[in-house]
Scaffold this active site. Structure first.
Site: not given
Length: 350
Positions: A109, A140, A61, A132
């Site tokens: 992501g 996530d 991301g 992360e």
């Protein structure tokens, strides 16, 4: 982002090569719109996700934008992660064959856009990870669902260390399906754009296997026995204790990897992974991740992690707390609290 039809394939090409196709809110919305278009087109046999440039599918991301919003007490985290996580769930249930070319770097992501798909292609250039915990958050985009279903404690290891997998190890961990040499991706792509509408998933799998090497495990898989021993515990302190007792070079290397990560993020990650093992669906894990992500968005650890990794690039984050022993249950509980009207929900298959 480039969205177009080629033959009978609906092609989605992430197109930010200088940023290794880092995913922005606009791109996530664009992927969702493309899936609408291709799902409703009876002449589209397959959807192909690929990345522009030679460096990778997607580096994750757009965390710089999230950092700026968090610093300004904005709401990009709430908006971006809601769109992204909803998209992850949609990809997992997409009715048409969905093929992801996971060539080069695939992180964060990028895994959410690819590893939930039905046909996941890696190459000898693939470097796949969810690092992360190194920026104060956790795996996530459904990463807790994926990692909780990896063999043994492999997912715990990958989630807590952020270790990089090659293509075969990604298959061993359950995040990919086939290794195709990068010099054969063009031939596979040509086969995909010439599929007949209505091609069944199994027929497509057979097509992919024509180009695949058959590799299914790599260097990380060779440590499976030790990883299962070290990471079998439900507390970070016990895992670290097991690594120290081992004293082997792989164990010491793993300890060094853990030493650079956010203690708070590692404890949140471990609890999320253990809860994910008891979950019955990807959506259940995404709801839990969304709650935790909104809490992380407000924390100093997230901002400090991004600062050290992306903004100043000094690689010297000052975590708060700095030691795992100082992370209390009271610090962790807010990551798991219900959030009322802001809860993530799923409807209409999206």
């Amino acid at each position: 982002m480039i969205v177009r039809r080629e033959g009978t394939a609906g092609v989605i090409r992430l197109n930010r090569p200088k940023a290794i196709n880092a995913l922005s809110l606009e791109m996530a919305l664009g992927v969702d719109a493309a899936l609408d278009r291709f799902e409703n087109d009876p002449d589209i046999a397959v959807v192909l996700l690929e990345g522009a440039g030679e460096r990778g599918l997607c580096a994750g991301g757009d965390i710089r934008g999230l950092y700026e919003s968090s610093t300004a007490k904005g709401d990009l985290g709430k908006v971006f992660w809601r769109q992204e996580y909803t998209l992850n769930a949609r990809i997992a249930k997409y009715p048409k064959p969905y093929v992801a070319f996971m060539d080069g770097l695939v992180m964060g992501g990028g895994i959410g856009l690819s590893a939930h798909g039905r046909h996941r292609i890696v190459t000898e250039r693939t470097k796949l990870a969810m690092p992360e915990v190194g920026i104060g958050i956790f795996p996530d985009v459904g990463g807790t669902w994926l990692f909780s279903r990896a063999p043994g404690e492999l997912g715990t290891y990958l989630g807590l260390t952020g270790s990089v997998m090659n293509g075969p190890d990604a298959i061993f961990a359950g995040l990919a399906d086939a290794v195709v040499p990068s010099n054969k991706l063009g031939d596979l792509r040509e086969a995909l754009i010439n599929l007949r509408p209505g091609t069944l998933q199994e027929e497509l799998k057979t097509q992919i296997e024509r180009f695949a090497t058959g590799e299914t495990s790599g260097p990380i898989a060779s440590l499976r026995h030790q990883i299962d021993e070290w990471f079998a515990y439900d507390s970070l302190e016990e895992i670290v204790g097991a690594l120290r007792r081992s004293g082997s070079e792989p164990a010491l290397s793993t300890l060094r990897a853990l030493g650079g990560k956010s203690p708070r993020a590692m404890k949140v990650t471990l609890r999320l992974l253990r809860l994910a093992r008891l979950s019955s669906s990807l959506e259940e894990c995404l709801v839990r991740e969304y709650r935790a992500a909104l809490e992380a968005f407000r924390t100093d650890d997230f901002r400090e992690g991004v600062r050290a990794a992306v903004i100043d690039k000094d690689r010297k984050p000052k975590w708060s707390p700095a030691f795992m022993e100082d992370v209390t249950s009271e610090m962790i509980e807010p990551y798991f609290a219900a959030i009322g009207a802001d809860e993530l929900t799923f409807s209409n298959g999206k």
